[in-house]
Design an enzyme around this catalytic site. Structure first.
Site, PDB file in Angstrom:
ATOM      1  N   GLU A 121      -5.204  35.386 -21.880  1.00  0.00           N
ATOM      2  CA  GLU A 121      -5.441  34.709 -20.593  1.00  0.00           C
ATOM      3  C   GLU A 121      -6.859  34.171 -20.495  1.00  0.00           C
ATOM      4  OE1 GLU A 121      -2.993  33.320 -18.933  1.00  0.00           O
ATOM      5  OE2 GLU A 121      -2.104  35.310 -18.748  1.00  0.00           O
ATOM      6  N   HIS A 122      -6.961  32.932 -20.027  1.00  0.00           N
ATOM      7  CA  HIS A 122      -8.260  32.275 -19.820  1.00  0.00           C
ATOM      8  C   HIS A 122      -9.068  32.189 -21.112  1.00  0.00           C
ATOM      9  CE1 HIS A 122      -8.239  31.659 -15.479  1.00  0.00           C
ATOM     10  NE2 HIS A 122      -7.573  32.810 -15.394  1.00  0.00           N
ATOM     11  N   GLY A 141       1.857  30.884 -11.290  1.00  0.00           N
ATOM     12  CA  GLY A 141       1.349  31.194 -12.623  1.00  0.00           C
ATOM     13  C   GLY A 141       2.355  30.928 -13.724  1.00  0.00           C
ATOM     14  N   ASP A 175      -0.450  25.325 -21.496  1.00  0.00           N
ATOM     15  CA  ASP A 175       0.786  25.077 -20.747  1.00  0.00           C
ATOM     16  C   ASP A 175       1.538  23.859 -21.287  1.00  0.00           C
ATOM     17  OD1 ASP A 175      -0.577  26.986 -19.365  1.00  0.00           O
ATOM     18  OD2 ASP A 175      -1.027  25.735 -17.632  1.00  0.00           O
ATOM     19  N   ASP A 218      -7.782  29.768 -23.681  1.00  0.00           N
ATOM     20  CA  ASP A 218      -7.444  28.503 -24.363  1.00  0.00           C
ATOM     21  C   ASP A 218      -8.574  27.491 -24.208  1.00  0.00           C
ATOM     22  OD1 ASP A 218      -6.858  28.136 -21.626  1.00  0.00           O
ATOM     23  OD2 ASP A 218      -5.032  26.983 -21.995  1.00  0.00           O
ATOM     24  N   SER A 274       4.318  25.407 -13.133  1.00  0.00           N
ATOM     25  CA  SER A 274       5.186  24.351 -12.603  1.00  0.00           C
ATOM     26  C   SER A 274       4.473  22.999 -12.632  1.00  0.00           C
ATOM     27  CB  SER A 274       5.607  24.687 -11.172  1.00  0.00           C
ATOM     28  OG  SER A 274       4.466  24.830 -10.351  1.00  0.00           O
ATOM     29  N   ASN A 299      -2.847  28.082  -5.984  1.00  0.00           N
ATOM     30  CA  ASN A 299      -2.827  26.755  -6.598  1.00  0.00           C
ATOM     31  C   ASN A 299      -4.219  26.511  -7.165  1.00  0.00           C
ATOM     32  OD1 ASN A 299      -3.168  24.030  -7.105  1.00  0.00           O
ATOM     33  ND2 ASN A 299      -1.729  23.420  -5.504  1.00  0.00           N
ATOM     34  N   LYS A 300      -4.317  26.479  -8.495  1.00  0.00           N
ATOM     35  CA  LYS A 300      -5.664  26.449  -9.091  1.00  0.00           C
ATOM     36  C   LYS A 300      -6.429  25.159  -8.804  1.00  0.00           C
ATOM     37  CE  LYS A 300      -4.269  25.224 -13.848  1.00  0.00           C
ATOM     38  NZ  LYS A 300      -2.862  24.925 -13.544  1.00  0.00           N
ATOM     39  N   ARG A 358       6.314  28.132 -18.300  1.00  0.00           N
ATOM     40  CA  ARG A 358       6.056  29.131 -19.355  1.00  0.00           C
ATOM     41  C   ARG A 358       5.590  30.436 -18.750  1.00  0.00           C
ATOM     42  NH1 ARG A 358       2.075  30.341 -17.352  1.00  0.00           N
ATOM     43  NH2 ARG A 358       0.075  29.269 -17.263  1.00  0.00           N
TER      44      ARG A 358
HETATM   45  C1  GLA Z   1      -3.849  27.807 -16.384  1.00  0.00           C
HETATM   46  C2  GLA Z   1      -4.381  26.723 -17.307  1.00  0.00           C
HETATM   47  C3  GLA Z   1      -4.232  27.155 -18.762  1.00  0.00           C
HETATM   48  C4  GLA Z   1      -4.879  28.508 -18.976  1.00  0.00           C
HETATM   49  C5  GLA Z   1      -4.390  29.519 -17.938  1.00  0.00           C
HETATM   50  C6  GLA Z   1      -5.115  30.834 -18.006  1.00  0.00           C
HETATM   51  O1  GLA Z   1      -2.473  27.962 -16.566  1.00  0.00           O
HETATM   52  O2  GLA Z   1      -3.664  25.514 -17.126  1.00  0.00           O
HETATM   53  O3  GLA Z   1      -4.784  26.180 -19.606  1.00  0.00           O
HETATM   54  O4  GLA Z   1      -6.263  28.400 -18.965  1.00  0.00           O
HETATM   55  O5  GLA Z   1      -4.506  29.025 -16.628  1.00  0.00           O
HETATM   56  O6  GLA Z   1      -4.854  31.469 -19.198  1.00  0.00           O
END
Ligand code: GLA
EC number: 2.7.1.157
Length: 484
Positions: free
Chosen positions: A49-50, A143, A190, A52, A146, A233-234, A43
């Site tokens: 952003e940040h 971002g 996501d 949800d 994936s 990579n978060k 998506r």
């Molecule tokens: C990542 C998280 C989402 C959201 C975004 C930031 O993609 O998986 O849930 O928090 O970052 O908007």
């Protein structure tokens, strides 16, 4: 929509080059023919952003890039995973003993998250085994989600192997929860868009309860994704979880430490007093220690996002909080802060910027609603207005949320310079992609100029395979394919 299941489509595999290639590779890997295929898209988040994980609505659309898995159920408990990308090694385990290693975000762990989510939902300890060949074309760590696409795809694979049924909403909720086995405390954006997306429309995704509403994007503009080529990579760093914890703390602190609990600290002239008047006493009795999300604070106070911004200015201070001050406000010990509130990878954080994070969240949540309203009302200058909101969003991500990086800032500047009405980082940030709104007639020159300015660097430092700049349209959600 709330009860609808992901569609199953019959296809002539021979007419779809990617499916055909996957079928042939599956055959040479496992010596058999796949029984079915599942796809789940990545998506792009247009705005929101940040927020949800703070309970606020977001506005993403699915991209056409996806994760595609060819599947053959087997009669043993063996789960065998292979990937068409040689960078991702084969993996096998027993499907009745799923272990997810939080310390390393290895590719197969995302598959296991989806599988485990479904397994747990139905309370199954034994699961039939399967052979799976995974093929993804969403650039990783960019971002564009994936990893969630893989989790969602694996969830739908598992559901199909079990012959069970779940709605798209249930699948999205299960996969959002089970992706947290990887260690990141993401929200549900996501996974929700991966299941609920529909071709031709972006979606406003609302939470608690989860629902998706169509948002018609302007026909005179195109959304363009550009990869900064900085990988993020978060799950591999603590940046993301630190922000989630800061928001969690910001939801608790103002009301335990500030005016509502102790009486006005500003001689009765602060926004808390002006806004609430005699309601103050009532709010004092609420259990703020149970509150986890900034949206709950707003709901409990029953005031607008704009008023929440004013309250935040009074109730939180711009100087960072340290763990001792937080413990003092919450009336808990350091040990309790660590075990009851913070995640494993944020135990040693020394600075929490609660004021800045809350300001970002409340202002970004308001921008999402404004964006949707402009799309509905479609004023003549809508592309410009939407662009301004996207620019403000980027500024807030950069300055208040501190989730940008120099390359993303440079890329949004370049995009604006060459014709974007608005440009912002998309996804978690700290690297990855930008999304820009570009008037349709400027698209060819925009693409050519951005390519030249950002990707054709004289020092050749950007790996060609990561360089991507493309216009995108709202794509469809997750599907099962059967060979006709
Ligand atoms: C990542 C998280 C989402 C959201 C975004 C930031 O993609 O998986 O849930 O928090 O970052 O908007």
């Amino acid at each position: 929509m709330a009860t609808e299941s992901p569609a199953t489509r019959r296809v002539q595999v021979a007419e779809h080059p990617r499916l055909l290639k996957l079928k042939e590779m599956f055959n040479s890997k496992f010596g058999s023919i796949p029984k079915f295929y599942v796809r789940a898209p990545g998506r792009v988040n247009i705005i929101g952003e940040h927020i949800d994980y703070c309970g606020y609505s977001v506005l993403p659309m699915a991209v056409e890039q996806d994760v595609l898995i060819a599947v053959e159920p087997v009669k043993t408990y063996a789960l065998q995973l292979a990937n068409t990308n040689p960078l991702y090694p084969d993996f096998s385990t027993s499907a009745n003993n799923i272990q997810i290693d939080k310390t390393k975000p290895l590719w197969h762990n995302y598959f296991l998250c989806g599988l485990k989510g479904i397994q747990e939902h139905f309370g199954l300890s034994n699961l039939t085994g399967m052979n799976c060949l995974v093929d993804g074309n969403i650039p990783p760590s960019s971002g564009l989600s994936s990893s969630s696409a893989l989790v969602c795809c694996a969830g739908l694979v598992t559901l199909t192997v079990l012959g069970r049924n779940l709605s798209k909403v249930e699948l999205a909720e299960i996969c959002a929860k089970s992706e947290r086995y990887i260690g990141t405390e993401g929200g549900g954006m996501d996974q929700s868009i991966s299941f609920l997306a529909e071709e031709g429309t972006a979606k406003l995704i609302e939470f608690s309860p989860l629902r998706a509403t169509d948002v018609k994007l302007p026909s005179g503009a195109v959304f363009v994704i550009a990869n900064s080529c900085v990988e993020m990579n978060k799950a591999a760093t603590s940046h993301f979880n630190i922000r989630v914890m800061e928001c969690r703390l910001a939801a608790k602190i103002p009301f335990l430490c500030g005016g509502l609990q102790t009486g006005c600290w500003n001689s009765g002239v602060c926004h808390l007093c002006i806004l609430f008047g005699e309601l103050l006493a009532k709010y004092k009795s609420l259990q703020w220690d149970k509150v986890l999300r900034l949206e709950e604070v707003q709901a409990k106070l029953g005031i607008s996002l704009e008023e929440m911004l004013l309250v935040t200015e009074d109730a939180l201070h711009p100087e960072p909080y340290n763990p001792e001050e937080i413990c003092r406000c919450l009336g808990i010990s350091l040990e309790e802060l660590r075990t009851q509130i913070l995640s494993p990878n944020t135990q040693d954080v020394l600075i929490f910027k609660l004021y800045q994070r809350a300001k970002h969240v409340y202002s970004e949540a308001a921008r999402v609603l404004q964006f949707k309203k402009i799309c509905e009302e479609a004023p003549e200058n809508m592309v410009q207005l939407l662009g301004e909101l996207m620019n403000q969003s980027h500024m807030s991500c950069r300055d208040m949320y501190e989730c940008s990086c120099p390359e993303l800032d440079q890329l949004v500047d370049i995009c604006r310079k060459f014709g974007a009405q608005g440009s912002r980082l998309t996804g978690a940030g700290w690297g990855g992609c930008t999304v820009s709104i570009v008037p349709a007639d400027k698209l060819p020159s925009f693409l050519a100029n951005v390519h030249k300015a950002y990707y054709q660097r004289s020092d050749g430092s950007l790996a060609p395979e990561k360089q991507s700049l493309f216009a995108t349209k709202p794509g469809g959600g997750a599907l099962v394919f059967l060979e006709a």
